[in-house]
Design an enzyme around this catalytic site. Structure first.
Site: not given
Ligand code: THU
Length: 133
Positions: A44, A46, A55, A57, A88, A91
């Site tokens: 991920n 941000e 994310c 994924e 999520c 994804c």
């Molecule tokens: N996140 C992912 O990268 N994948 C997931 O399956 C769930 C959430 C990330 C998004 C964000 O950067 C952090 O986790 C918190 O939501």
């Protein structure tokens, strides 16, 4: 764990270490096994403008396409405990674009794989590429 799952787990664990998550502090790694058998990973990423973050994924899917693969056979998502780090909603839809409802989604934590689902369990009655053909 089978060797194949072990390889997926290692790739996702390594990817998690590269995550850029200064805002949520929730680091995630994902590893896709493509139809070719090759593994592609992502983390991920941000952003100070929160909705712009992506994310793990999504990163793994981009890496898969860049490497020339187009189908997802299985994916392992690696996140810290205690809750299961299931993909999520957005994804789940991203996975549906490149994988069938039968594709296996493994959810893992630092101690190993914790749960597995089919994509159809996570996203029933999905709208996908077939709906537009
Ligand atoms: N996140 C992912 O990268 N994948 C997931 O399956 C769930 C959430 C990330 C998004 C964000 O950067 C952090 O986790 C918190 O939501």
């Amino acid at each position: 764990m089978t060797q194949a799952l072990d390889d997926l787990f290692d790739a996702a664990r390594k990817a998690q270490a590269s995550a850029y998550a200064p805002y949520s502090r929730f680091r995630v790694g994902a590893a896709i096994r493509a139809g070719s058998g090759r593994i592609h990973a992502g983390c991920n990423v941000e952003n100070a403008a929160y909705p712009v973050g992506t994310c793990a994924e999504a990163g793994a899917i981009a890496a898969m396409l860049l490497a020339g693969d187009r189908t997802i056979a299985e994916i392992l998502v690696f996140g810290d405990e205690p809750e299961l780090c299931t993909p999520c909603g957005a994804c789940r839809q991203r996975l549906r674009e490149f994988g069938a409802g039968t594709l296996t989604v493994h959810v893992a934590g630092p101690k190993g794989p914790r749960a597995r689902f089919t994509l159809a369990e996570l996203l029933p009655h999905a709208f996908g590429p077939d709906n537009l053909s």
